[in-house]
Design a protein around this motif. Structure first.
Motif, mmCIF file in Angstrom:
data_model
loop_
_atom_site.group_PDB
_atom_site.id
_atom_site.type_symbol
_atom_site.label_atom_id
_atom_site.label_comp_id
_atom_site.label_asym_id
_atom_site.label_seq_id
_atom_site.Cartn_x
_atom_site.Cartn_y
_atom_site.Cartn_z
ATOM 1 N N LEU A 920 19.150 22.886 7.276
ATOM 2 C CA LEU A 920 18.093 22.656 8.251
ATOM 3 C C LEU A 920 16.738 23.006 7.672
ATOM 4 O O LEU A 920 15.743 22.327 7.921
ATOM 5 C CB LEU A 920 18.371 23.459 9.524
ATOM 6 C CG LEU A 920 19.483 22.862 10.381
ATOM 7 C CD1 LEU A 920 19.911 23.834 11.467
ATOM 8 C CD2 LEU A 920 19.021 21.550 11.015
ATOM 9 N N GLU A 921 16.727 24.056 6.865
ATOM 10 C CA GLU A 921 15.449 24.421 6.259
ATOM 11 C C GLU A 921 14.954 23.336 5.305
ATOM 12 O O GLU A 921 13.761 23.058 5.228
ATOM 13 C CB GLU A 921 15.566 25.778 5.541
ATOM 14 C CG GLU A 921 15.313 26.913 6.520
ATOM 15 C CD GLU A 921 15.866 28.250 6.055
ATOM 16 O OE1 GLU A 921 16.182 28.375 4.857
ATOM 17 O OE2 GLU A 921 15.977 29.160 6.904
ATOM 18 N N LEU A 922 15.924 22.710 4.631
ATOM 19 C CA LEU A 922 15.533 21.645 3.711
ATOM 20 C C LEU A 922 15.016 20.423 4.470
ATOM 21 O O LEU A 922 14.044 19.797 4.072
ATOM 22 C CB LEU A 922 16.708 21.280 2.802
ATOM 23 C CG LEU A 922 17.021 22.333 1.740
ATOM 24 C CD1 LEU A 922 18.379 22.067 1.109
ATOM 25 C CD2 LEU A 922 15.936 22.356 0.672
ATOM 26 N N VAL A 923 15.695 20.119 5.582
ATOM 27 C CA VAL A 923 15.204 19.011 6.411
ATOM 28 C C VAL A 923 13.802 19.335 6.895
ATOM 29 O O VAL A 923 12.878 18.507 6.845
ATOM 30 C CB VAL A 923 16.145 18.781 7.612
ATOM 31 C CG1 VAL A 923 15.516 17.806 8.592
ATOM 32 C CG2 VAL A 923 17.492 18.272 7.136
ATOM 33 N N HIS A 924 13.665 20.556 7.325
ATOM 34 C CA HIS A 924 12.376 21.021 7.808
ATOM 35 C C HIS A 924 11.301 20.824 6.738
ATOM 36 O O HIS A 924 10.227 20.286 6.990
ATOM 37 C CB HIS A 924 12.534 22.498 8.192
ATOM 38 C CG HIS A 924 11.254 23.195 8.518
ATOM 39 N ND1 HIS A 924 11.160 24.550 8.552
ATOM 40 C CD2 HIS A 924 10.029 22.731 8.816
ATOM 41 C CE1 HIS A 924 9.923 24.875 8.852
ATOM 42 N NE2 HIS A 924 9.223 23.801 9.021
ATOM 43 N N ARG A 925 11.643 21.204 5.522
ATOM 44 C CA ARG A 925 10.675 21.071 4.448
ATOM 45 C C ARG A 925 10.332 19.598 4.202
ATOM 46 O O ARG A 925 9.192 19.236 3.950
ATOM 47 C CB ARG A 925 11.208 21.725 3.178
ATOM 48 C CG ARG A 925 10.155 22.591 2.519
ATOM 49 C CD ARG A 925 10.714 23.369 1.356
ATOM 50 N NE ARG A 925 11.570 24.474 1.797
ATOM 51 C CZ ARG A 925 12.420 25.100 0.993
ATOM 52 N NH1 ARG A 925 12.565 24.719 -0.259
ATOM 53 N NH2 ARG A 925 13.132 26.110 1.436
ATOM 54 N N GLU A 926 11.390 18.782 4.283
ATOM 55 C CA GLU A 926 11.190 17.344 4.099
ATOM 56 C C GLU A 926 10.203 16.803 5.144
ATOM 57 O O GLU A 926 9.368 15.964 4.864
ATOM 58 C CB GLU A 926 12.545 16.639 4.232
ATOM 59 C CG GLU A 926 12.506 15.139 4.174
ATOM 60 C CD GLU A 926 12.352 14.615 2.749
ATOM 61 O OE1 GLU A 926 12.590 15.395 1.804
ATOM 62 O OE2 GLU A 926 11.982 13.435 2.598
ATOM 63 N N LEU A 927 10.337 17.357 6.343
ATOM 64 C CA LEU A 927 9.459 16.882 7.415
ATOM 65 C C LEU A 927 8.120 17.600 7.429
ATOM 66 O O LEU A 927 7.258 17.256 8.210
ATOM 67 C CB LEU A 927 10.139 17.073 8.780
ATOM 68 C CG LEU A 927 11.437 16.302 8.999
ATOM 69 C CD1 LEU A 927 11.939 16.516 10.417
ATOM 70 C CD2 LEU A 927 11.238 14.815 8.727
ATOM 71 N N ALA A 928 8.009 18.612 6.566
ATOM 72 C CA ALA A 928 6.827 19.465 6.639
ATOM 73 C C ALA A 928 5.552 18.666 6.443
ATOM 74 O O ALA A 928 4.510 19.002 7.009
ATOM 75 C CB ALA A 928 6.912 20.590 5.620
ATOM 76 N N GLY A 929 5.640 17.610 5.651
ATOM 77 C CA GLY A 929 4.476 16.760 5.457
ATOM 78 C C GLY A 929 3.948 16.252 6.787
ATOM 79 O O GLY A 929 2.754 16.082 6.981
ATOM 80 N N ARG A 930 4.893 16.054 7.674
ATOM 81 C CA ARG A 930 4.491 15.510 8.989
ATOM 82 C C ARG A 930 3.972 16.604 9.914
ATOM 83 O O ARG A 930 3.511 16.349 10.993
ATOM 84 C CB ARG A 930 5.683 14.808 9.644
ATOM 85 C CG ARG A 930 6.236 13.741 8.724
ATOM 86 C CD ARG A 930 7.523 13.185 9.231
ATOM 87 N NE ARG A 930 8.293 12.667 8.091
ATOM 88 C CZ ARG A 930 9.302 11.817 8.201
ATOM 89 N NH1 ARG A 930 9.679 11.400 9.379
ATOM 90 N NH2 ARG A 930 9.938 11.405 7.130
#
Ligand code: FAD
Lengths: 937, 299
Positions: A920-930
């Motif tokens: 989940l943290e990785l997904v979060h990071r992936e979305l962090a740009g947004r």
């Protein structure tokens, strides 16, 4: 030299060879050109075998041969039914025996699917990973009651249900007993058993000698002769062309019986096919699946009891887990049924069981062989009755014992050997008194326990009785030969697994022939030496083969007297055997046995008509029925109610196995048995999940008791000779482990009297005891569940889209490498998992999204597969909008199979939570740009 | 249960070992006592392509007490040595006392301090004790040597601050402060098993007999050894009365951990064990502290 060896504490003659490493075990056999086999085994408990692709394995350098069921041709045949059920009226029994390699359906984890033969075991194991097995999983049949429910999946589809057998036995009128009872005590009892866990696993080496046209098989079997006969028939050879050698074997305990295991059947065959010797040594991991075991029964039992504590009748209905196949017939549940009666007078007995097929390894007798299940039910019922009636635990037993004058006593039901359950002899009350004395019963109850309680310590005592049917037929034989050197050879057919047969048989023969024990040489377990007999099981080796040795030695003795009578010109009555010679009584005229043997085998002259050459005789012993050993176990335990840990402080066994051949050997059997029983009571349990995966398939998690868990054991011997055997023997092989669970339950209950804990199940574990103390229902651990929530500071629609995007999803997989969309909501890819000792295991994964309700919820199934086994994660995910953005809630269930399931449980929970969080943290990071998100779980 | 093929190196020095490790990157693993690594390889859970055997690297096998009373142990110090070495018994008594709970004598004869620390099993005793002792970890790579605190060394499930190519070379245990006491307790299914739960406690009293500080670490109940911060806070400044200990133990059980459940123990049972063991360990540790046992000069 003692006056008589039988009865003396004679040191074991085999120990020097064993302790100096000179004893031959099967795995010690190394032959020129020997190849090594390994087996591809099912990772699924139940499933249809769609395809086995062995092409890559065949190409691997060093691999000689890869065999599947299809390659076996006519040799593919289910195994024999080893023990047909007894002729009980109305009995139902469905024979379904194991197959050499799975052809269409796998029925338990570990069932062999293909055999690989290679230059070394290393290469063979490398090649296991080359085989691609395609199994369509079916629902696993695990729980006994669920297995019998309508609509349950069927282990054997040609049968109408999972019922393997149904047996009812009745004696007396239970309904009348119940009507007349002062109290009726009714409970449900669960008793589970485990592995035999012999120190030496199974091993088979086979060599085909094409010139001699002879097949030699070294096998860790308890029953070399039936194995030879069975294999000769299967392979189309004469029995004389097959030699089976069971050399020293490191423990048998039942499962090494004449099973005709898949490996036992396949290794000789492939050795003949290849013309090269082949070895297979079972490793500890395989042993959890490939060797038979014992497991659970669920009893609904009731006791009708009079006011004075006398048993009026018992009714018991139980389910018995027989595993995926039932080659050993009904021995185990019939033992439970019969042994329940114990040393007691039970005027009415109504007993019924259903044996149930499950998707678990095969159940066959393991030391105790179902007897402990029955003893547990009976002894617990008596304890409950004693409490309700306000009777002392000893007193209720005393009042129900069969008295010494009631033998032979017929229970009017049939035993596992198809003979009526008749006790030959026994003397129970004195054994109870002796055990009570040795454990300090009255002192404990009136002084120690109150003192301990006052000091806040929880100590308790357990004391229980049991009987053990031993020494059953059909027969064993022995050949005794006096050589011209004066040395005596004894050959018998039973296999030996450490019991001390070499010593016990030598003691018997040495006494009959009045020779020194060092001059008696025993061979056993080699069909070339002796080829009639059945094997070592059911506490019968010493009783049946020992009595045969006695008979053969006695026949030789007669020959000795006949010949000596002629040579010494004295009638046989005037002769005696002393110190290895025949002597004319009251004179110094004598002939050594050796000289006599030489005379009996002359090179010239003639052997007189009507006599045989040599001083040799073969004799057989076949008892009509078994002899009944008995005893009492008592123990004192201390329980720490805060930690639920139990320590055994004192252990007493008073045992009666008739005439003792060698008290030291008997004590050895009892010590080992008690250790086995303690393991059963508190440590060992095979833990299956709902998918039929064994969750503790290593000795890290399957807890065998060690020297630090087994207390010193005080033993009292009693001798009530069996009238069935000329030397009064009864068996002792299993006694040590039969009543241990019952004694343990009583002792723990006694220690926790203040907490009113009632124990109706064995094994206990501290975890389970903690539940009992907390009054929480039993919890079976089946799956890892990961739950939580996560907040994305993003609009829900954005989160939804992202979570359906393979580029984002791949981030959520630990070590996700690639994910390709395959269907509308299905993705295929790979991930690499590395946690601690697991270095970069590569999994192929399939992710499927289901039940999609944009943008609120979806379900996700992630299937992973690797050389280590498989995983299946099923997650429910919901997205809710709130002020902060989007709250994602998830609940995932993780199932695992294969090696990860067997050895990974200790860290599975932590690892699953960790991987979810990291994903989940990785997904979060992936979305962090947004934008940014924050964790709340 | 045969391992997959691997290459084997047996260097004689740390420098040589570091070169080999560097050359093979994450495919290489150091081999210490082999009591965790070899079983994992036999199960084929671990499949390192290269093993770098440290058993001939004698410079890693030492125990030394410096003039400040700190105990320096080389990574290859056998667990059996920690149990019996007088410097460890005197200078890091908690470590010596805990050793009998680590596996069995036969395994401790092979198993090493460094191997257990680097393996970082969440149920292992040595990491929890080193965390309670506030030990320092000396880590060497080709680029040089660094010192890492226990809190930073253990980073998660089987995870440490060691980077691929680095070796743990030494562990340094500070001497017990004056008026300190310690205890180790665990519940394991059988003697020598990994514990269901365990606790290592080091406590220090101030002049007035109140708790000046405590380092309570829990094992078997988290991703790695857990430093019980809530329990520490609950104790600070309190006299070690039964009520205070109970409260601290309660805090440890309820707040410091979220124990995993497995086939041997449910999460609830582990939580219970944390509470009971913490209370008992604290009682034993404070008793020692007030008896002056922590005064190393007196021993
Ligand atoms: C039956 C049994 C019971 C056990 N019970 C317990 C127990 O109760 N409690 C417990 O804590 N442990 C237990 N263990 C594990 C045992 O204590 C191990 O010795 C220990 O965990 C690892 O030490 P080792 O020296 O054997 O390391 P190894 O197995 O050789 O190595 C372990 C890991 O550490 C790495 N490593 C080793 N040395 C270094 C280094 N200097 N620098 C960097 N990395 C390194 C290796 O590459 C490997 O990944 C048990 C083991 C067995 C076989």
């Amino acid at each position: 030299m003692p006056e008589r060896y039988v009865g003396a504490r004679v040191r074991r003659s085999e120990d020097e060879r064993l302790l100096t490493g000179r004893a031959l075990f099967v795995d010690d056999v190394q032959l020129d050109g020997q190849l090594h086999a390994a087996f591809v085994r099912s990772e699924h408990a139940h499933g249809r075998l769609r395809d086995v692709d062995v092409s890559a394995a065949r190409r691997r350098p060093g691999v000689i041969s890869v065999i599947t069921a299809a390659d076996l041709g006519d040799y593919w045949r289910p195994g024999p039914l080893l023990v047909p059920p007894p002729p009980i009226p109305g009995l139902i029994f469905h024979t379904c025996t194991q197959v050499p390699l799975v052809r269409d359906k796998v029925r338990h984890v570990g069932e062999p699917i293909a055999m690989i033969v290679a230059q070394s075991r290393y290469v063979a194991e490398d090649a296991l990973a080359d085989v691609v097995v395609d199994i369509e999983p079916l629902p696993a049949v695990v729980d006994l009651e669920a297995a019998m429910a309508a609509g349950a999946a069927r282990v054997h589809e040609h049968l109408a249900s999972n019922l393997a057998a149904h047996v009812v036995q009745r004696t007396g009128d239970y309904d009348a007993a119940r009507a007349a009872a002062h109290r009726v005590i009714r409970r449900r009892f669960r008793y589970d058993r485990g592995l035999s866990a012999a120190i030496e696993n199974r091993c088979v080496v086979a060599q085909w000698d094409a010139r001699a046209e002879e097949l030699t098989i070294w096998d860790t079997t308890q029953a070399p002769i039936p194995i030879r006969n069975g294999l000769a028939a299967r392979l189309g050879l004469l029995e004389s062309q097959v030699r089976v050698i069971a050399p020293f074997v490191g423990g048998g305990f039942g499962p090494k019986i004449m099973m005709h295991y898949p490996e036992e059947v396949l290794i000789p065959w492939i050795a003949m096919q290849l013309g090269r010797p082949v070895k297979w040594t079972e490793d500890r991991q395989e042993n959890f699946f490939a060797t038979t075991q014992e497991r659970g029964q669920v009893h609904d039992a009731e006791l009708a009891v009079a006011q004075d504590g006398r048993i009026l009748g018992i009714r018991d209905v139980f389910l018995h887990d027989t595993g995926a196949y039932d080659p050993y017939g009904l021995t185990v549940p019939i033992n439970s049924q019969c042994t329940l009666l114990g040393p007691y007078d039970v005027p009415a007995y109504d007993t019924e069981f259903t044996a149930v097929f499950t998707n678990k390894p095969i159940v066959t007798p393991v030391r105790g062989a179902g007897r402990q299940h029955g003893v547990f039910v009976m002894e617990r019922l008596l304890d409950l009755a004693a409490r309700e009636l306000g009777l002392d635990r000893l007193e209720i037993r005393r009042r129900n014992y069969l008295s010494r004058d009631r033998f032979p006593y017929d229970h009017h039901i049939l035993f596992q050997d198809s003979a009526p359950l008749v006790y030959d002899s026994g003397d129970y009350a004195p054994a109870l008194e002796e055990a009570a004395k040795l454990i300090g019963y009255h002192h404990f109850l009136h002084e120690e326990q109150p003192r301990a309680r006052a000091a806040g310590r929880h100590v308790g005592l357990g004391i229980v009785s049991y009987i053990e049917g031993t020494g059953i037929g059909p027969y064993e034989g022995a050949r005794v030969t006096v050589e011209p050197s004066g040395q005596v050879r004894v050959a018998t057919g039973v296999g030996t697994q450490g019991q001390g047969h070499f010593t016990a048989f030598a003691q018997i023969v040495a006494d009959v022939l009045a020779v020194r024990i060092e001059h008696v040489h025993v061979v056993t377990g080699d069909t070339r030496e002796f080829n009639w007999g059945t094997g070592t099981f059911a506490s019968r080796g010493a009783v049946v083969a020992g009595t045969a040795c006695h008979a053969a030695a006695t026949a030789v003795r007669t020959k000795v007297f006949d010949l000596a009578s002629r040579l010494l010109e004295t009638p046989p009555e005037g002769l005696e055997l002393v110190g290895g010679a025949v002597r004319v009584v009251g004179s110094d005229r004598s002939i050594d046995l050796g000289a006599l043997a030489a005379q009996a085998n002359p090179l010239r002259g003639a052997v007189r008509p009507g006599t045989e050459p040599g001083l040799e005789a073969t004799a057989y012993y076949g008892p009509d029925r078994g002899s009944t050993a008995s005893g009492v176990h008592a123990m004192i335990v201390e329980v720490d109610p805060e930690t639920a840990m139990v320590t055994i402080q004192k252990y007493v066994v008073v045992h009666d196995c008739g005439r003792l051949i060698n008290p030291m050997l008997v004590e050895g059997q009892i010590h080992g048995g008690v250790a086995h029983g303690i393991g059963n009571a508190f440590y060992e349990q095979l833990m299956w999940d709902d998918n039929g995966q064994l969750q503790n398939a290593s000795l890290m998690d399957y807890l065998l008791p060690t020297a630090t868990e087994v207390p010193p054991i005080v033993i009292g011997h009693r001798e009530t000779p069996s009238p069935l055997s000329p030397i009064g023997l009864k068996g002792v092989g299993e006694a040590g482990c039969i009543p241990t669970g019952a004694a343990f339950a009583q002792a723990v209950e006694d220690a926790l009297a203040d907490f009113h804990v009632e124990i109706t199940e064995i094994p206990l574990s501290p975890d389970r005891l903690f539940q009992l103390l907390q009054r929480t229902p039993p919890q079976r651990r089946n799956q890892v569940i990961v739950e939580g929530s996560y907040v994305f500071r993003l609009p829900r629609a954005v989160v939804w889209d992202a979570l359906q995007d393979p580029a984002v999803l791949v981030r959520a997989l630990p070590g996700g490498m690639a994910l390709e969309q395959q269907g509308e909501a299905s993705y295929h890819g790979a991930m690499r998992v590395g946690i601690g000792p697991v270095t970069a295991a590569e999994f192929t994964v399939r992710v499927t999204l289901l039940d999609r309700e944009p943008p609120q919820r979806f379900a996700m199934v992630v299937d992973g597969h690797s050389g280590l086994g498989f995983t299946r994660g099923t997650a429910q995910v919901s997205l809710e909008e709130d002020a902060a953005g989007t709250v994602m809630r998830y609940r995932a269930e993780l199932q695992v199979g294969g090696r990860i399931a067997g050895v990974g449980q200790r860290v599975l929970d932590t690892a699953a939570k960790l991987m979810t969080r990291q994903g989940l943290e990785l997904v979060h990071r992936e979305l962090a740009g947004r934008r940014t998100g924050e964790a709340s779980a | 249960m045969k391992p997959a093929a691997f290459a084997y190196h047996r260097p004689a020095s740390v420098d040589e070992a570091l070169e080999i490790l560097h050359a093979h990157g994450s495919d290489a693993k150091p081999l210490a006592g082999g009591q965790s690594l070899i079983p994992a390889m036999n199960f084929r859970l671990a499949r390192p392509g290269v093993l770098v055997d440290l058993n001939r690297v004698t410079e890693l096998d030492f125990v030394r007490r410096d003039d400040r009373g700190e105990i320096h142990c080389g990574a290859m110090t056998r667990q059996r040595t920690l149990e019996h070495h007088t410097d460890v018994i005197r200078g890091a008594p908690l470590l010596a006392e805990t050793m009998p709970s680590v596996a069995h004598a036969q395994i401790r004869n092979r198993g090493t301090l460094g191997g257990s620390a680097a393996h970082a099993d969440p149920a292992a005793e040595i990491p929890a004790v080193l965390l309670a002792l506030d030990a320092r970890f000396i880590v060497r790579g080709r680029e040089g040597t660094r010192s890492v605190s226990a809190e930073r060394f253990f980073t998660g499930l089987f995870q440490t601050a060691l980077a691929p190519g680095e070796l743990l070379v030494e562990v340094v245990c500070p001497p017990p402060p004056p008026r300190s006491g310690w205890a180790f307790l665990e519940v394991a299914r059988r003697h020598g098993d990994y514990a269901l739960a365990g606790v290592a406690a080091v406590v220090t009293l101030d002049e007035r007999g109140r708790c000046a500080d405590s380092r309570i670490t829990l094992l078997g109940v988290g991703e790695g050894p857990v430093l019980a911060a809530r329990a520490r806070k609950a104790l600070k400044g309190e006299p070690p009365t039964p009520a205070a200990l109970r409260e601290a133990a309660q805090a440890a059980a309820a707040k410091d951990v979220d124990p995993p459940g497995d086939i041997h123990a449910s999460s609830a049972y582990r939580r219970q064990l944390v509470g009971v063991l913490t209370r008992r360990a604290l009682a034993a540790a404070f008793e020692r502290a007030s008896a002056g046992a922590g005064d190393a000069t007196k021993r």
